[in-house]
Every structure is written in C-alpha cells, then in structure tokens.
Design a protein around this motif. Structure first.
Motif, PDB file in Angstrom:
ATOM      1  N   HIS A  23      -1.568   5.540 -10.731  1.00 22.04           N
ATOM      2  CA  HIS A  23      -3.116   4.629 -10.541  1.00 22.04           C
ATOM      3  C   HIS A  23      -3.248   4.029 -11.982  1.00 22.04           C
ATOM      4  O   HIS A  23      -3.919   3.206 -12.276  1.00 22.04           O
ATOM      5  CB  HIS A  23      -3.515   5.652 -10.492  1.00 22.04           C
ATOM      6  N   GLN A  24      -2.903   5.352 -12.987  1.00 25.46           N
ATOM      7  CA  GLN A  24      -3.433   4.991 -14.696  1.00 25.46           C
ATOM      8  C   GLN A  24      -2.149   3.491 -14.323  1.00 25.46           C
ATOM      9  O   GLN A  24      -2.925   2.693 -15.523  1.00 25.46           O
ATOM     10  CB  GLN A  24      -2.491   6.074 -15.566  1.00 25.46           C
ATOM     11  N   THR A  25      -1.395   3.250 -14.180  1.00 26.22           N
ATOM     12  CA  THR A  25      -1.003   1.666 -14.887  1.00 26.22           C
ATOM     13  C   THR A  25      -0.211   0.860 -13.811  1.00 26.22           C
ATOM     14  O   THR A  25      -0.400  -1.073 -14.546  1.00 26.22           O
ATOM     15  CB  THR A  25       0.700   1.974 -14.716  1.00 26.22           C
ATOM     16  N   THR A  26      -1.306   0.632 -12.706  1.00 23.62           N
ATOM     17  CA  THR A  26      -1.712  -0.840 -11.589  1.00 23.62           C
ATOM     18  C   THR A  26      -3.131  -1.114 -11.999  1.00 23.62           C
ATOM     19  O   THR A  26      -2.887  -1.711 -11.394  1.00 23.62           O
ATOM     20  CB  THR A  26      -0.394  -0.379 -11.144  1.00 23.62           C
ATOM     21  N   ASN A  27      -4.025  -0.273 -11.871  1.00 25.28           N
ATOM     22  CA  ASN A  27      -5.183  -0.425 -12.309  1.00 25.28           C
ATOM     23  C   ASN A  27      -6.198  -0.668 -10.305  1.00 25.28           C
ATOM     24  O   ASN A  27      -6.776  -1.762 -10.016  1.00 25.28           O
ATOM     25  CB  ASN A  27      -6.046  -1.750 -12.246  1.00 25.28           C
ATOM     26  N   TYR A 108       5.542  -6.451 -11.217  1.00 21.42           N
ATOM     27  CA  TYR A 108       3.654  -6.110 -10.810  1.00 21.42           C
ATOM     28  C   TYR A 108       2.925  -7.217 -11.413  1.00 21.42           C
ATOM     29  O   TYR A 108       1.817  -7.459 -10.760  1.00 21.42           O
ATOM     30  CB  TYR A 108       4.191  -4.988 -10.703  1.00 21.42           C
ATOM     31  N   GLN A 109       3.151  -6.931 -12.907  1.00 19.98           N
ATOM     32  CA  GLN A 109       1.637  -8.416 -13.392  1.00 19.98           C
ATOM     33  C   GLN A 109       1.758  -9.442 -12.562  1.00 19.98           C
ATOM     34  O   GLN A 109       0.831  -9.733 -12.916  1.00 19.98           O
ATOM     35  CB  GLN A 109       2.824  -8.547 -15.142  1.00 19.98           C
ATOM     36  N   PHE A 110       2.917  -9.866 -12.567  1.00 20.43           N
ATOM     37  CA  PHE A 110       2.545 -11.412 -11.826  1.00 20.43           C
ATOM     38  C   PHE A 110       1.561 -10.625 -10.379  1.00 20.43           C
ATOM     39  O   PHE A 110       0.848 -11.892 -10.221  1.00 20.43           O
ATOM     40  CB  PHE A 110       3.672 -12.022 -11.238  1.00 20.43           C
ATOM     41  N   LEU A 111       2.201 -10.208 -10.328  1.00 18.52           N
ATOM     42  CA  LEU A 111       1.256 -10.104  -8.692  1.00 18.52           C
ATOM     43  C   LEU A 111      -0.113  -9.482  -8.576  1.00 18.52           C
ATOM     44  O   LEU A 111      -0.860  -9.996  -8.096  1.00 18.52           O
ATOM     45  CB  LEU A 111       1.587  -9.104  -7.765  1.00 18.52           C
ATOM     46  N   ALA A 112      -0.075  -9.246 -10.362  1.00 23.50           N
ATOM     47  CA  ALA A 112      -1.501  -8.448 -10.491  1.00 23.50           C
ATOM     48  C   ALA A 112      -2.693  -9.465 -11.088  1.00 23.50           C
ATOM     49  O   ALA A 112      -3.732  -9.789 -10.163  1.00 23.50           O
ATOM     50  CB  ALA A 112      -1.603  -7.826 -11.461  1.00 23.50           C
TER      51      ALA A 112
END
Length: 231
Positions: A23-27, A108-112
């Motif tokens: 939760h803390q790292t993905t928002n 994950y950063q790309f997907l976010a």
C-alpha cells in the motif's frame, strides 16, 4: 466494533506487513488492495463455520467489512513501524526489487504512470462539465457556494489508484475514457496479484518480523529505581 464474521480478519492481521508495504509503495486504493488480497484465498480458507441448531452455516463477508479490518490493522502497524529502520529498509528494497519486476513486459511505475495519464483527462472532462452545469452565481448563498465547491473538490483531489471508480462522477465521463481507466486498472490488479503470490517476499517479511521481535526482546530494560533506605 468490528465483528469477526469470517477468517478475513485473521488473514489481514497475519499479512499486515506485506499489505502495508504494498500500500505504501504503490499508492493503490486500500479497498482495492484488500479485495485483491482476499481473492487469492479459497472460500474454505475465508469462511468461518458457525454452529447452529440446524448444523453448520457460513457467515458471509458484509460490504466494506474487510476494508474496515484493513484500515484498523494498517493504522496500528504504521504507528508502530513508520520510524522503524528495518521497515524503512524493507520499503526501499521492495521498491527497487519487486516493483521493478516485469511480469508481463512492464514494471509497476510504467503501469502507474499509464493509469494516471488516463485518469487525468477523465477528471478534467468531468470537472469542466460540472463547472459548466453548476457555475457560481450572485444569487447563491455562502452555504450553497460551499456545497458546490465541496463537490468540485471531490473531483479535483488526488485519489488512491482505482478509487476514482467508486465515485458517482466516474460514470459521467465518456464511455471510452471509463474503459481506458478500467483497462489500465486490470494491468495494475494483475501486477499486484503477482506480488501477493511472491514466496520470496513472504520469506523476507518473516525475517523482518523475527528481527523486530528480537530487537524488542533484547532492548535494555528500564533501569530499576534505587530504593531509598530510611534511617
């Protein structure tokens, strides 16, 4: 008081370290995260049999109950660990290792980033439509203006990833915008599900928990007060 109607409470409590770090790292939305987490368990693991005069029956999970479980456990866990050095190191390790994985070609950063790029036009469209339909006029009272601005603020505020779908105004956008956001969320959901099933992460979190318990156990005890002897 939260009623423990099934094993969801136990499973969330047992895995709160993993859920907190994700939760803390993905928002990602807390509601969405806990729903994905519980999907990884079978009904047999989730349901809590209750004995009645007619035999055994299962208490089903009521609406938003799991979310309440998670909010309560997350608040307590973060209060205890937000300044813990081991937990902070685990956060950085998780971001640089697990969120860098390319389960299906992208990290994950790309997907976010892709999600936010699709979410913003939807919010802008709904915001402009709201302002056009509900302009501030001289005839409005301060209370009416406040209510209007409050509704506008709910559109403008930054949401957790996926939370936008819980708001009524989401369905007021063009269908292609809603579909784009939903599709981006499907990729994020799949990525999170892969992380939840990472056995190596479970092993690392178990070591973190063991180290934290040892630190507490081995920490210096409070010095005993010197007993004053009466003369």
């Amino acid at each position: 008081m939260i009623k423990k109607k099934n094993n969801s409470y136990m499973l969330i409590k047992k895995n709160i370290a993993k859920l907190a770090i994700i939760h803390q790292t993905t928002n990602i939305s807390p509601n969405r995260l806990v729903a994905l987490f519980l999907k990884s368990f079978s009904d047999e693991d989730l349901l809590l049999p209750k004995k009645t005069k007619d035999g055994f029956w299962d208490w089903k999970l009521s609406d938003n109950t799991a979310y309440k479980y998670f909010k309560k456990e997350l608040a307590g866990y973060m209060k205890r660990n937000q300044n813990d050095q081991g937990f902070l190191m685990m956060l950085e390790h998780f971001k640089s290792n697990y969120l860098a994985k390319e389960y299906f070609g992208e990290n994950y950063q790309f997907l976010a980033d892709n999600y936010y790029a699709l979410e913003q036009p939807l919010k802008d469209f709904v915001k402009e439509a709201f302002i056009a339909v509900h302009p501030i006029t001289p005839a409005m009272s301060p209370k009416e203006i406040a209510v209007r601005n409050q509704k506008l603020g709910k559109i403008s505020v930054k949401h957790w990833i996926g939370d936008i779908t819980n708001y009524d105004y989401f369905s007021q956008a063009p269908s292609f915008m809603m579909q784009n956001v939903q599709q981006a969320l499907q990729y994020i959901d799949l990525y999170i599900m892969n992380i939840l099933n990472e056995k190596q992460l479970d092993s690392e979190l178990m070591k973190l928990s063991t180290n934290q318990r040892l630190e507490v156990k081995l920490s210096p005890k409070e010095a005993l007060r010197t007993k004053i002897q009466k003369i």
